[in-house]
Design an enzyme around this catalytic site. Structure first.
Site, PDB file in Angstrom:
ATOM      1  N   HIS A  98       0.835  -1.222   0.000  1.00 40.79           N
ATOM      2  CA  HIS A  98       0.000   0.000   0.000  1.00 40.79           C
ATOM      3  C   HIS A  98       0.861   1.260   0.000  1.00 40.79           C
ATOM      4  O   HIS A  98       0.423   2.305   0.486  1.00 40.79           O
ATOM      5  CB  HIS A  98      -0.942   0.021   1.211  1.00 40.79           C
ATOM      6  CG  HIS A  98      -1.639  -1.283   1.463  1.00 40.79           C
ATOM      7  ND1 HIS A  98      -2.833  -1.617   0.869  1.00 40.79           N
ATOM      8  CD2 HIS A  98      -1.276  -2.350   2.221  1.00 40.79           C
ATOM      9  CE1 HIS A  98      -3.189  -2.830   1.268  1.00 40.79           C
ATOM     10  NE2 HIS A  98      -2.256  -3.302   2.080  1.00 40.79           N
ATOM     11  N   GLU A 119       9.038   7.366 -16.775  1.00 39.88           N
ATOM     12  CA  GLU A 119       7.698   7.852 -17.099  1.00 39.88           C
ATOM     13  C   GLU A 119       7.229   7.329 -18.451  1.00 39.88           C
ATOM     14  O   GLU A 119       6.059   6.971 -18.624  1.00 39.88           O
ATOM     15  CB  GLU A 119       7.679   9.384 -17.091  1.00 39.88           C
ATOM     16  CG  GLU A 119       7.898   9.965 -15.702  1.00 39.88           C
ATOM     17  CD  GLU A 119       8.037  11.477 -15.736  1.00 39.88           C
ATOM     18  OE1 GLU A 119       7.112  12.154 -16.192  1.00 39.88           O
ATOM     19  OE2 GLU A 119       9.080  11.975 -15.312  1.00 39.88           O
TER      20      GLU A 119
END
Ligand code: ARG
Length: 464
Positions: free
Chosen positions: A155, A289
């Site tokens: 998480h 990216e």
């Protein structure tokens, strides 16, 4: 002039040709078409449709055309609807009457499928090698990392300390599965459709088994209608690229995150970073990216092409011409992304000290405390509660966790020692886990898996 002028009695509307023209895309199949055409010519010779002399003339013409295409001297003309039409036209210009016999017993339907399978077989193997190269770079970096550790996250919250080697190989194993999928897909790519004709084979004594052998395919098609209409191998390749792309996007995202000043775990090599046109201080992880961004394109190609295939009646339909753009682009982009990420990850500087400082936060040893209690007979649920309360206390009172543990009646100083730097990594002992011993074994197993995959890929369909 088209191949079907006699049938229509009129020239096609230029707009119709503009709409159906695929030359700009499928010229990449030139060398594969020349190779497949050569096999077909030799097959026609064996079948007695062409004389030995005609076979020689056509093989020489095909060689010449292949040379013209490779050197860029080949002149395409209006009416060359696709690369296959263009090659046949040029062969006929060179070889005259013999050229007019080239397309005997063959349709563009089996011709296109054959060239596309040759292309896919080669390029999929190239992608497999690029993925293996990236996985090997991860292995090298993992070995170098020794006992460097960082927090493992779930998480995106700190969970337990893990060795950097284990973290890097978590990406490595995913790439290993991608290569496995490539090898599996290659088995189904490795089928020759040549001889299926338009859809039903031929009345001429052609031998699809022999042309399959000539082209180095593992086998011939079993059903001519399936052979010309089957693009499963394209869809599978797109899936392999999409899932590999998803793996690369996760790797890319992590580079982006870990190279921020906030994390400070990775420092990018200047050769693999970009700057800003305006902000002088910037050093950006654009490669990460782009790896993340291109995954969207790869997933899109898969979804788009499956939609193209859905509901198509047997056998060949012109819709299938739409297979090439996504196929070429997915293979190109996935291969390029593997290579770029390899450059990036091969050169990134790991800041071991920053990682270690984050990994050694005492709260990351909380489960080790609970397991220490379990070893002393406390049910895990109770142990979880005892440690959880101490962690809450430590945060609320801003008191060091180790001190609270040492003072706790259930735990005490021996348990507090578990929170010492590196203790958790040393104590982890399950096979496949993040402990030092398990990771040493994992490194060996991963190295072995990679060399096995490399050997199998090279001896599989990719190299014929
Ligand atoms: N360029 C076409 C393709 O890629 C060639 C096939 C055209 N075949 C036909 N029967 N009209 O599929």
């Amino acid at each position: 002039m088209t191949l079907w002028s006699e049938r229509m009695g009129v020239e096609p509307d230029p707009l119709m040709m503009a709409f159906s023209d695929s030359l700009a895309v499928d010229r990449r199949l030139a060398s594969d078409d020349v190779r497949a055409s050569g096999a077909h010519v030799r097959g026609l010779g064996r079948a007695g449709v062409l004389s030995a002399g005609e076979v020689d003339v056509l093989v020489a013409a095909l060689e010449q055309v292949g040379g013209e295409l490779a050197s860029g001297q080949f002149a395409f003309v209006p009416g060359d609807e696709d690369v296959h039409t263009a090659i046949e036209r040029r062969v006929t210009e060179i070889a005259g009457d013999a050229g007019a016999r080239l397309h005997t017993g063959r349709s563009r339907n089996d011709q296109v499928a054959t060239a596309l399978r040759l292309y896919t077989r080669r390029e999929l193997a190239t992608l497999g090698r690029a993925a293996l190269d990236l996985a090997e770079t991860l292995l090298v970096r993992a070995r170098e990392a020794g006992d460097a550790r960082l927090p493992g996250y779930t998480h995106t919250q700190r969970a337990q300390p893990v060795l950097l080697a284990h973290h890097l190989l978590a990406h490595g194993w995913a790439l290993g599965r991608d290569v496995d999928r490539i090898r599996d897909a290659l088995r189904r790519v490795d089928v020759s459709p040549l001889g299926a004709g338009a859809l039903a084979g031929s009345s001429l004594p052609l031998d699809p088994d022999a042309t399959a052998v000539d082209l180095g395919f593992a086998r011939r098609f079993e059903n001519s209608m399936d052979a010309v209409g089957d693009r499963d191998f394209v869809a599978e390749t797109l899936f392999v690229c999409a899932l590999l792309g998803v793996h690369l996007s996760r790797l890319g995202e992590e580079v982006v995150l870990f190279s921020t000043e906030e994390f400070g775990f990775y420092r990018l090599d200047g050769r693999w970073a970009t700057g800003s046109s305006m902000l002088p201080q910037k050093k950006n992880a654009d490669v990460g990216e782009l790896a993340r961004g291109k995954a969207g394109r790869l997933v899109g190609h898969l979804a788009g092409f499956l939609t193209t295939l859905k509901g198509l009646p047997l056998s060949y339909n012109r819709d299938l011409q739409e297979d090439k753009e996504p196929l070429f682009d997915s293979l190109d982009q996935a291969t390029l992304a593997c290579r770029a990420l390899r450059g990036l990850l091969g050169s990134v500087v790991f800041d071991y000290d920053t990682m270690r400082a984050a990994a050694d936060a005492p709260s990351l040893g909380a489960v080790d405390l609970a397991e220490w209690l379990v070893e002393r007979g406390v049910p895990f649920r109770h142990a979880h509660g005892i440690v959880g309360a101490l962690v809450r206390d430590s945060i609320e009172r801003a008191a060091p966790l180790a001190e609270l543990v040492a003072a706790s009646p259930e735990l005490g100083p021996d348990a507090a020692a578990l929170l010492a730097p590196g203790a958790a990594s040393r104590r982890r002992r399950t096979a496949g886990g993040a402990g030092s011993e398990a990771v040493a074994t994992e490194l060996d197993r991963f190295a072995h898996a990679l060399s096995e995959a490399r050997r199998a890929l090279e001896e599989g369909a990719g190299i014929r």
